[in-house]
Design a protein around this motif. Sequence first.
Motif, mmCIF file in Angstrom:
data_model
loop_
_atom_site.group_PDB
_atom_site.id
_atom_site.type_symbol
_atom_site.label_atom_id
_atom_site.label_comp_id
_atom_site.label_asym_id
_atom_site.label_seq_id
_atom_site.Cartn_x
_atom_site.Cartn_y
_atom_site.Cartn_z
ATOM 1 N N THR A 222 38.864 33.889 37.258
ATOM 2 C CA THR A 222 38.464 34.670 37.142
ATOM 3 C C THR A 222 38.860 35.733 37.864
ATOM 4 O O THR A 222 39.190 36.972 38.590
ATOM 5 C CB THR A 222 37.331 34.841 38.363
ATOM 6 O OG1 THR A 222 36.573 33.488 36.555
ATOM 7 C CG2 THR A 222 36.256 35.942 38.156
ATOM 8 N N LEU A 223 39.027 35.199 39.512
ATOM 9 C CA LEU A 223 40.202 36.289 40.362
ATOM 10 C C LEU A 223 41.718 37.079 40.486
ATOM 11 O O LEU A 223 42.079 38.146 40.415
ATOM 12 C CB LEU A 223 40.862 35.570 41.964
ATOM 13 C CG LEU A 223 39.233 34.951 42.462
ATOM 14 C CD1 LEU A 223 40.292 33.621 43.851
ATOM 15 C CD2 LEU A 223 38.358 36.277 43.404
ATOM 16 N N VAL A 224 42.720 36.918 39.394
ATOM 17 C CA VAL A 224 43.147 36.651 38.289
ATOM 18 C C VAL A 224 42.856 37.727 37.496
ATOM 19 O O VAL A 224 43.669 39.020 37.409
ATOM 20 C CB VAL A 224 43.926 35.793 37.665
ATOM 21 C CG1 VAL A 224 45.215 36.360 36.848
ATOM 22 C CG2 VAL A 224 44.257 34.478 38.356
ATOM 23 N N GLU A 225 41.466 37.930 36.858
ATOM 24 C CA GLU A 225 41.673 38.203 36.187
ATOM 25 C C GLU A 225 40.729 39.844 36.986
ATOM 26 O O GLU A 225 41.117 40.820 36.151
ATOM 27 C CB GLU A 225 40.248 38.245 34.988
ATOM 28 C CG GLU A 225 39.572 39.155 34.238
ATOM 29 C CD GLU A 225 40.545 39.121 32.893
ATOM 30 O OE1 GLU A 225 39.927 40.168 32.106
ATOM 31 O OE2 GLU A 225 41.814 38.806 33.144
ATOM 32 N N MET A 226 40.492 39.771 37.697
ATOM 33 C CA MET A 226 39.381 40.918 39.036
ATOM 34 C C MET A 226 40.991 41.526 39.444
ATOM 35 O O MET A 226 40.368 43.184 39.383
ATOM 36 C CB MET A 226 38.932 40.586 40.049
ATOM 37 C CG MET A 226 36.924 39.825 39.168
ATOM 38 S SD MET A 226 36.483 39.079 40.819
ATOM 39 C CE MET A 226 36.002 40.641 41.542
ATOM 40 N N THR A 227 41.920 40.651 39.666
ATOM 41 C CA THR A 227 43.299 42.169 40.195
ATOM 42 C C THR A 227 43.693 42.167 39.228
ATOM 43 O O THR A 227 44.476 43.477 39.710
ATOM 44 C CB THR A 227 44.084 40.598 40.922
ATOM 45 O OG1 THR A 227 43.427 39.574 41.868
ATOM 46 C CG2 THR A 227 45.470 41.229 41.205
ATOM 47 N N ARG A 228 44.101 41.864 38.151
ATOM 48 C CA ARG A 228 45.154 42.175 36.833
ATOM 49 C C ARG A 228 44.198 43.640 36.405
ATOM 50 O O ARG A 228 44.831 44.484 36.358
ATOM 51 C CB ARG A 228 44.704 41.089 35.406
ATOM 52 C CG ARG A 228 45.994 42.093 34.987
ATOM 53 C CD ARG A 228 46.383 40.471 33.632
ATOM 54 N NE ARG A 228 44.925 39.985 33.027
ATOM 55 C CZ ARG A 228 45.200 39.166 33.215
ATOM 56 N NH1 ARG A 228 46.276 38.290 33.788
ATOM 57 N NH2 ARG A 228 43.929 38.051 32.296
ATOM 58 N N LYS A 229 42.522 43.905 36.116
ATOM 59 C CA LYS A 229 42.181 44.502 35.656
ATOM 60 C C LYS A 229 41.858 45.697 36.875
ATOM 61 O O LYS A 229 41.330 46.533 36.327
ATOM 62 C CB LYS A 229 41.146 44.288 34.694
ATOM 63 C CG LYS A 229 40.938 43.555 33.885
ATOM 64 C CD LYS A 229 42.479 43.690 32.421
ATOM 65 C CE LYS A 229 42.720 43.177 31.905
ATOM 66 N NZ LYS A 229 42.157 42.514 30.726
ATOM 67 N N SER A 230 41.830 45.510 38.152
ATOM 68 C CA SER A 230 41.927 46.432 39.495
ATOM 69 C C SER A 230 40.746 47.084 39.835
ATOM 70 O O SER A 230 40.061 48.486 40.043
ATOM 71 C CB SER A 230 43.130 47.604 39.190
ATOM 72 O OG SER A 230 44.401 46.589 39.423
ATOM 73 N N PHE A 231 39.617 46.757 38.864
ATOM 74 C CA PHE A 231 38.358 47.312 39.481
ATOM 75 C C PHE A 231 37.372 46.656 40.427
ATOM 76 O O PHE A 231 36.136 47.097 40.363
ATOM 77 C CB PHE A 231 37.164 47.247 37.997
ATOM 78 C CG PHE A 231 37.656 48.471 36.797
ATOM 79 C CD1 PHE A 231 38.186 49.705 37.198
ATOM 80 C CD2 PHE A 231 38.756 47.420 35.460
ATOM 81 C CE1 PHE A 231 38.886 50.222 35.953
ATOM 82 C CE2 PHE A 231 39.095 48.623 34.565
ATOM 83 C CZ PHE A 231 38.917 49.044 34.981
ATOM 84 N N GLY A 232 37.799 45.606 40.568
ATOM 85 C CA GLY A 232 36.979 45.059 41.718
ATOM 86 C C GLY A 232 36.121 43.532 41.189
ATOM 87 O O GLY A 232 35.287 43.267 41.588
ATOM 88 N N VAL A 233 35.819 43.943 39.656
ATOM 89 C CA VAL A 233 34.523 42.926 39.415
ATOM 90 C C VAL A 233 35.111 42.506 38.119
ATOM 91 O O VAL A 233 35.791 42.331 37.246
ATOM 92 C CB VAL A 233 33.858 43.652 38.838
ATOM 93 C CG1 VAL A 233 33.120 45.033 40.127
ATOM 94 C CG2 VAL A 233 34.336 44.828 37.821
ATOM 95 N N ASP A 248 32.942 42.084 44.291
ATOM 96 C CA ASP A 248 33.627 41.466 46.127
ATOM 97 C C ASP A 248 32.085 40.167 46.473
ATOM 98 O O ASP A 248 32.562 39.266 47.410
ATOM 99 C CB ASP A 248 33.925 42.945 46.502
ATOM 100 C CG ASP A 248 34.868 42.846 46.130
ATOM 101 O OD1 ASP A 248 35.797 42.153 45.071
ATOM 102 O OD2 ASP A 248 36.010 44.116 46.278
ATOM 103 N N GLY A 249 31.460 41.077 46.219
ATOM 104 C CA GLY A 249 30.179 40.607 47.206
ATOM 105 C C GLY A 249 30.192 39.016 46.925
ATOM 106 O O GLY A 249 29.636 38.491 47.688
ATOM 107 N N ASP A 250 29.920 38.671 45.386
ATOM 108 C CA ASP A 250 29.711 37.704 45.417
ATOM 109 C C ASP A 250 30.434 36.570 45.940
ATOM 110 O O ASP A 250 30.570 35.424 45.519
ATOM 111 C CB ASP A 250 29.270 37.320 43.208
ATOM 112 C CG ASP A 250 27.801 38.006 43.080
ATOM 113 O OD1 ASP A 250 26.894 37.592 43.114
ATOM 114 O OD2 ASP A 250 28.736 39.442 42.214
#
Length: 319
Positions: A222-233, A248-250
């Motif tokens: 999940t963190l990899v996907e969040m980083t790759r797409k660059s929306f922070g979610v 990020d809050g979660d």
Amino acid sequence: MTDTPTPTDIARDVLTIERDALDLMRDTLPDDFDAVVECLLKVPGRVIVSGMGKSGHVAAKIAATFASTGTPAQHVHPGEASHGDLGMVTAQDAVILISNSGETRELADIIAHCARFSIPLVALTKKPDSALARQADHVLTLPDAPEACGIGMAPTTSTTCTMAMGDALAVAMMKLRGFERENFLAFHPGGTLGAQLLKVSAVMHTGDELPLVTEDTSMGETLVEMTRKSFGVAAVVSGDQLVGIVTDGDLRRNMDGLMTHTAGEVATKSPLVIAPDTLLVEALGVMNANKRTVLLVTDSTNRLVGLVHIHDALRAGVA
């Protein structure tokens, strides 16, 4: 000894004179108004608007207002018309000629052209017995009100009333045509007006741009996907249905043992969403009110169709 009026006093006098003239025009709207609207609505071509001097400037504004509200229109300068531009005025058009006195010599060639080719002619004038009014098919008479200039000569009240009459015509035709905000946007794609009428669907990210995970996706992935797409979610989905969102809050709330969890365990369920046909300016308001930088976009069946970021709104000119 009479006190010299201040600029503010003069301004208030001008606005009072012009307001009274508009009140008079509202209360004594020309009998031909409905017939003029009906005529212009039936025109297969364009509405040609013309006048000389200050009336010409107002004519250009009226033509522009028509054109932006669903009535094809064009301003033609009477002097240029006499030197070749009469070819712009066809038998498919209607013509509005503006002359406060109704005796403007420069309009003669356009008047003759209309008569020759049976082009509907509307006179917009203060003088119902003028040469222009006598040769027109319809007459929109302006109120017999004093100019606000103090010497009674500079076009002030008369141009204000003329412009207001043009607005009244344009809005009447706009409403009778069923012209809506979506149509208005088609004629105003640029600038602040266009930005204010853009919908979320026009700027949202879709397809492969979306950061998607499933409920059983590991938090590492999940963190990899969040980083790759660059929306922070990351949007948590089941098939095409939205289940939740990882923000990020979660991540901060689940810091202890984060990597032992799945996306479904960390995600916020039933996240704040928005519809694709929502105005972008409204979406920005939702983001600001809820302190969000991202909104997921779903349809009426909760199917995830996109994502809109606050930067998308700012790039589009929505402030």
